[in-house]
Write a protein that holds these residues in place. Structure first.
Motif, PDB file in Angstrom:
ATOM      1  N   UNK A 265      -1.881  21.793   5.473  1.00 26.83           N
ATOM      2  CA  UNK A 265      -2.793  20.995   4.652  1.00 26.83           C
ATOM      3  C   UNK A 265      -2.125  19.697   4.209  1.00 26.83           C
ATOM      4  N   UNK A 266      -0.861  19.793   3.829  1.00 29.38           N
ATOM      5  CA  UNK A 266      -0.120  18.601   3.440  1.00 29.38           C
ATOM      6  C   UNK A 266      -0.032  17.616   4.597  1.00 29.38           C
ATOM      7  N   UNK A 267       0.273  18.125   5.787  1.00 27.74           N
ATOM      8  CA  UNK A 267       0.397  17.259   6.953  1.00 27.74           C
ATOM      9  C   UNK A 267      -0.928  16.547   7.237  1.00 27.74           C
ATOM     10  N   UNK A 268      -2.033  17.290   7.179  1.00 26.86           N
ATOM     11  CA  UNK A 268      -3.338  16.688   7.482  1.00 26.86           C
ATOM     12  C   UNK A 268      -3.660  15.557   6.510  1.00 26.86           C
ATOM     13  N   UNK A 269      -3.397  15.777   5.225  1.00 23.05           N
ATOM     14  CA  UNK A 269      -3.683  14.742   4.238  1.00 23.05           C
ATOM     15  C   UNK A 269      -2.780  13.530   4.436  1.00 23.05           C
ATOM     16  N   UNK A 270      -1.490  13.786   4.562  1.00 22.30           N
ATOM     17  CA  UNK A 270      -0.530  12.679   4.560  1.00 22.30           C
ATOM     18  C   UNK A 270      -0.482  11.927   5.878  1.00 22.30           C
ATOM     19  N   UNK A 271      -1.083  12.475   6.935  1.00 20.95           N
ATOM     20  CA  UNK A 271      -1.104  11.787   8.226  1.00 20.95           C
ATOM     21  C   UNK A 271      -2.504  11.305   8.584  1.00 20.95           C
ATOM     22  N   UNK A 272      -3.439  11.452   7.661  1.00 19.38           N
ATOM     23  CA  UNK A 272      -4.787  10.908   7.844  1.00 19.38           C
ATOM     24  C   UNK A 272      -4.776   9.438   7.440  1.00 19.38           C
ATOM     25  N   UNK A 273      -5.803   8.684   7.796  1.00 22.87           N
ATOM     26  CA  UNK A 273      -5.884   7.284   7.349  1.00 22.87           C
ATOM     27  C   UNK A 273      -6.235   7.205   5.867  1.00 22.87           C
ATOM     28  N   UNK A 274      -5.321   7.719   5.060  1.00 15.49           N
ATOM     29  CA  UNK A 274      -5.516   7.776   3.617  1.00 15.49           C
ATOM     30  C   UNK A 274      -4.424   6.948   2.945  1.00 15.49           C
ATOM     31  N   UNK A 275      -4.744   5.808   2.377  1.00 12.10           N
ATOM     32  CA  UNK A 275      -3.717   4.991   1.715  1.00 12.10           C
ATOM     33  C   UNK A 275      -3.369   5.563   0.345  1.00 12.10           C
ATOM     34  N   UNK A 276      -2.210   6.205   0.251  1.00 11.35           N
ATOM     35  CA  UNK A 276      -1.829   6.776  -1.054  1.00 11.35           C
ATOM     36  C   UNK A 276      -1.579   5.683  -2.079  1.00 11.35           C
ATOM     37  N   UNK A 277      -1.236   4.466  -1.622  1.00 10.39           N
ATOM     38  CA  UNK A 277      -1.019   3.359  -2.530  1.00 10.39           C
ATOM     39  C   UNK A 277       0.373   3.360  -3.128  1.00 10.39           C
ATOM     40  N   UNK A 278       0.554   2.522  -4.140  1.00  5.00           N
ATOM     41  CA  UNK A 278       1.837   2.358  -4.818  1.00  5.00           C
ATOM     42  C   UNK A 278       1.777   3.081  -6.155  1.00  5.00           C
ATOM     43  N   UNK A 279       2.696   4.021  -6.392  1.00  8.98           N
ATOM     44  CA  UNK A 279       2.697   4.696  -7.693  1.00  8.98           C
ATOM     45  C   UNK A 279       2.816   3.677  -8.821  1.00  8.98           C
ATOM     46  N   UNK A 280       1.930   3.791  -9.783  1.00 11.98           N
ATOM     47  CA  UNK A 280       1.925   2.879 -10.920  1.00 11.98           C
ATOM     48  C   UNK A 280       2.864   3.431 -11.978  1.00 11.98           C
ATOM     49  N   UNK A 281       4.023   2.789 -12.126  1.00 13.04           N
ATOM     50  CA  UNK A 281       5.073   3.258 -13.032  1.00 13.04           C
ATOM     51  C   UNK A 281       5.499   2.073 -13.890  1.00 13.04           C
ATOM     52  N   UNK A 282       4.834   1.833 -15.001  1.00 19.38           N
ATOM     53  CA  UNK A 282       5.102   0.618 -15.773  1.00 19.38           C
ATOM     54  C   UNK A 282       6.298   0.671 -16.714  1.00 19.38           C
ATOM     55  N   UNK A 283       6.880   1.857 -16.940  1.00 19.24           N
ATOM     56  CA  UNK A 283       7.919   1.997 -17.960  1.00 19.24           C
ATOM     57  C   UNK A 283       9.254   2.366 -17.313  1.00 19.24           C
ATOM     58  N   UNK A 284      10.284   1.556 -17.583  1.00 11.04           N
ATOM     59  CA  UNK A 284      11.644   1.851 -17.143  1.00 11.04           C
ATOM     60  C   UNK A 284      12.435   2.405 -18.314  1.00 11.04           C
ATOM     61  N   UNK A 285      12.988   3.588 -18.142  1.00 11.98           N
ATOM     62  CA  UNK A 285      13.929   4.149 -19.106  1.00 11.98           C
ATOM     63  C   UNK A 285      15.321   3.784 -18.612  1.00 11.98           C
TER      64      UNK A 285
END
Length: 797
Positions: free
Chosen positions: A344-364
């Motif tokens: 299931x992971x392979x099917x999702x991650x190898x489909x034409x699905x743009x996961x995008x850029x993780x939005x991480x606004x805070x640096x510790x």
């Protein structure tokens, strides 16, 4: 399938304004992962003045903004076995065990869709768990005389400990490169013991380095050319979520891909479907031992959405399959339940699905020579040797506020039914955090974030000992000038910042005073929190008593009653009360730092059922907190004040650009906890930076750590991952147990300043649109225990 999920959709009552969409994604087997992928399309949103006041300036979270903010967010993974340029890959280990030969595993993988590297990356100079090796083993390789145990005396300082670790790491790096070369040339070359290993000169072959129990991800990339920075999670390793933040932060700081190795081992047992079991007694009970399928699922999918370049499915070349039949030579293996999840992971991650850029606004931003690992969290010692300073204890308090305290000490729950529950626990402020270090903290690196929180002790020998490992005032000033918010502590903060009145807007005295307080108030928002007078804290007993063990070094206890302004002395239980280990004995600790580390996780014997003289507090008390004093406010103004004295607990110096420097004046971890200062501040940062608001069963996420929230920007808009980490318990040798009462109803609404939700599509069914109520526009999902969904939001122009 998405069509099946759509068939279950229903319209729910609105949480507030905007679009409402209901998705029911509960499978008949509640621990199965139901993944709903919704592709998004975002249109530019006009400028927004915002609901004032804001702590963090508003920005338009468009795809172009994210690409500019985090360029090269997904660099290709090096050492690909087929010389491909992949920004995401699923690797397996244990290839070649028994009938699971490289050819058979690769054949099954190609036919079914499982792995990108079925037998790993054999060309990679790789070494793993080098932090643990350095501290705890006399490793059986050419660098064994550089481990900490090989030295006659312990390190004399944090700088000395870091120098020893660097020698060991560089030796292991050289060894890994030489062993890789030897595999190609059959001419092995070992580094010579006790000689200075190669330095970072020229362009040596990048190494793939992995840590686990110790948060040393950044050090490896600082000390040599880093090909992949990786972390092991699972097994008996603390906080999966924190490892994501440390590893992704190191990757963004050094512009390299990152990788997560999910260990199939769980406190001496491993999930194995073969018979009688390739790992002997550790494989038992067959198909049951090791971690729960739920934790595998959540970690696998979260690794992808968190932005990793690769997942190592440890032992995946074996436990993704059932025992092969004797007459099945040449036929693909049959997938095990874990292998089905992997497919299931392979099917999702190898489909034409743009996961995008993780939005991480805070640096510790943690102090350079932190030495954080097992000793820090279990014994209150940096580098397993040095007592934590007051500023380091405040860093611990901050990290325990960001992620649940129990997730940092999972080994304390070994043998309990709730053990595995603590491995993956999201932040109630959203997964908005990366961890950085001062070395290589350039303006370009810091520009990837909107908020920078400086944690730990940046003075003395903790600042790295060299200019490239110190926090530069110029870097912080440029960050604030560009609209960033820097948060520093008056105690232990970067000297270049807290001594710079132009940045802080104030002159600090360097002194600390006790202040009586009944409440903490945010001057700008009106938020108020009652001070928790008499909250348990660590105290010194000064001398032994009949209550104490005979070991004289054991002299600290958790004070739960008596005079809350007195932190020294023990009267045997007359007025002083303690957290009890038994009916007649306190919990005793060998140091203040060890006591502090246990403060939020130790279990005290109940007073309600078993009263005794030494426990059972009744503390009306008054609130006495430790505050760093301010000589003079210049351009800064109070942000948080203590009632009734109006003494500042935090001040803010705003820049015309909208950026600011916030100086926290708390002088101890107890003060932070009693004031709940961090909760108020982090909640405000979350409200100012997160594009979505999440409620659980009608209550905001700020009310508890109930659902894990991850946000990605993409060419299509936002992808939002929601995970219910609750209600699944598992011991290493028993089946997982599901609590149906842990089902959550999660509502998601787009904050109005980021536009209006228009439509949603489901990429797993070819972009099929999901029905949306034209009036309510809230997205409501029913999350079973251990379930994960990925939603997407398309906006109006």
């Amino acid at each position: 399938s998405c069509l099946a999920i759509i068939a279950d959709c229903a319209i729910a009552a609105p949480h507030r304004s905007l679009v409402a969409m209901v998705i029911s994604a509960v499978h008949s087997i509640p621990v199965r992962l139901a993944v709903l992928v919704v592709a998004c399309l975002v249109a530019p949103v006009g400028s927004y003045s915002g609901l004032q006041p804001r702590l963090v300036p508003w920005v338009n979270l468009s795809w172009s903004w994210a690409e500019h903010k985090v360029p090269n967010a997904h660099p290709p993974m090096p050492f690909d076995p087929s010389n491909r340029s992949l920004s995401w890959a699923i690797d397996a280990s244990s290839c070649g065990v028994g009938p699971f030969t490289p050819g058979a595993v690769s054949n099954t993988s190609d036919l079914l869709g499982l792995f990108d590297a079925p037998c790993g990356r054999p060309s990679a100079p790789y070494f793993g768990e080098w932090g643990y090796e350095f501290h705890h083993t006399s490793a059986s390789h050419g660098c064994n005389n550089l481990t900490n145990a090989a030295y006659a005396k312990p390190p004399t300082s944090r700088l000395d400990a870091a120098a020893r670790l660097r020698l060991y790491f560089l030796c292991r790096s050289a060894e890994a490169r030489n062993l890789t070369l030897a595999a190609k040339t059959a001419t092995p070359r070992r580094p010579q013991p006790r000689t200075e290993p190669p330095t970072r000169s020229g362009t040596p072959t990048p190494v793939d380095q992995l840590v686990g129990h110790y948060f040393y991800q950044h050090y490896g990339c600082q000390w040599t050319t880093c090909g992949i920075v990786a972390a092991e999670v699972g097994e008996n390793i603390d906080s999966i979520n924190a490892h994501f933040a440390f590893t992704r932060g190191a990757a963004r700081q050094y512009n390299v891909p990152w990788q997560i190795d999910f260990s199939a081992w769980y406190q001496g047992h491993i999930l194995d479907y073969t018979s009688p079991g390739f790992w002997g007694a550790a494989s038992q009970p067959r198909g049951i031992g090791g971690h729960s399928l739920s934790l595998f699922e959540r970690t696998y999918f979260a690794t992808f959405m968190a932005g990793a370049g690769s997942l190592i499915a440890e032992a995946g070349a074996v436990n993704w399959f059932l025992q092969p039949a004797a007459n099945a030579s040449g036929q693909p293996f049959v997938l095990s339940p874990l292998g089905t999840i992997g497919h299931q992971l392979y099917l999702l991650t190898h489909a034409p699905f743009p996961r995008g850029i993780p939005y991480v606004p805070v640096a510790l931003v943690l102090e350079q020579n932190h030495g954080m690992g097992l000793g820090w969290w279990y014994n209150g010692k940096a580098w397993d040797e040095f007592e934590l300073t007051a500023a380091e204890l405040m860093a611990s308090e901050t990290l325990r506020t960001v992620w649940p305290a129990a997730s940092w000490v999972v080994e304390q729950f070994i043998g309990t039914a709730s053990s595995e529950h603590h491995y993956m626990q999201g932040s109630k402020y959203g997964e908005l955090f990366d961890v950085l270090l001062p070395a290589n903290l350039t303006s370009q690196v810091l520009a990837k974030y909107r908020v920078a929180v400086f944690l730990g002790d940046f003075g003395g020998n903790n600042d790295g000992g060299s200019d490239d490992a110190k926090v530069g005032a110029g870097v912080v000033a440029a960050f604030v000038e560009a609209g960033g918010v820097a948060i520093v502590g008056a105690v232990g903060g970067p000297p270049s910042v807290i001594s710079n009145a132009t940045l802080t807007g104030a002159e600090l005295t360097g002194r600390q005073v006790q202040v009586q307080a009944t409440a903490l108030r945010d001057v700008e928002t009106g938020w108020t929190n009652q001070v928790q007078a008499g909250k348990p804290f660590c105290a010194s007993a000064q001398s032994s008593s009949q209550e104490m063990p005979s070991a004289a070094a054991v002299s600290y206890y958790i004070k739960t009653g008596g005079d809350p302004t007195v932190s020294r002395g023990w009267d045997g239980g007359n007025l002083d009360k303690c957290c009890r280990a038994s009916l007649q004995s306190c919990h005793w600790f060998s140091s203040l730092a060890t006591c502090q580390a246990a403060l939020r996780t130790v279990t005290c014997t109940s007073c309600s059922t078993s009263p005794s003289t030494i426990g059972c507090p009744a503390w009306p008390g008054n609130g006495s907190v430790l505050i760093a004093s301010v000589e003079q406010l210049q351009s800064a103004t109070p942000l948080l004040v203590l009632e009734p004295s109006q003494t500042p607990a935090a001040i803010i110096n705003r820049n015309p650009s909208g950026g600011a420097v916030v100086t926290l004046l708390a002088g101890s971890a107890e003060t932070l906890a009693n004031l709940q200062l961090l909760d108020g501040l982090l909640s405000r940062i979350y409200n100012d930076t997160a594009p979505v608001e999440v409620t659980i069963n009608g209550t905001s996420t700020a009310a508890g750590n109930l659902v894990q929230v991850m946000v990605n920007t993409s060419p299509a808009g936002y992808n939002v991952t929601l995970i219910n980490n609750n209600g699944v318990t598992k011991t290493p040798t028993t089946p997982e147990v599901i609590d149906p009462g842990s089902k959550l109803t999660v509502s998601l609404v787009l904050r109005p300043e980021y536009g209006t939700l228009r439509r949603a599509t489901c990429s797993r069914s070819g972009g099929t649109s999901l029905p949306l109520d034209p009036t309510t526009r809230a997205v409501t999902v029913s999350l079973a225990p251990g379930q994960l969904v990925i939603l997407g939001l398309e906006l109006e122009q």
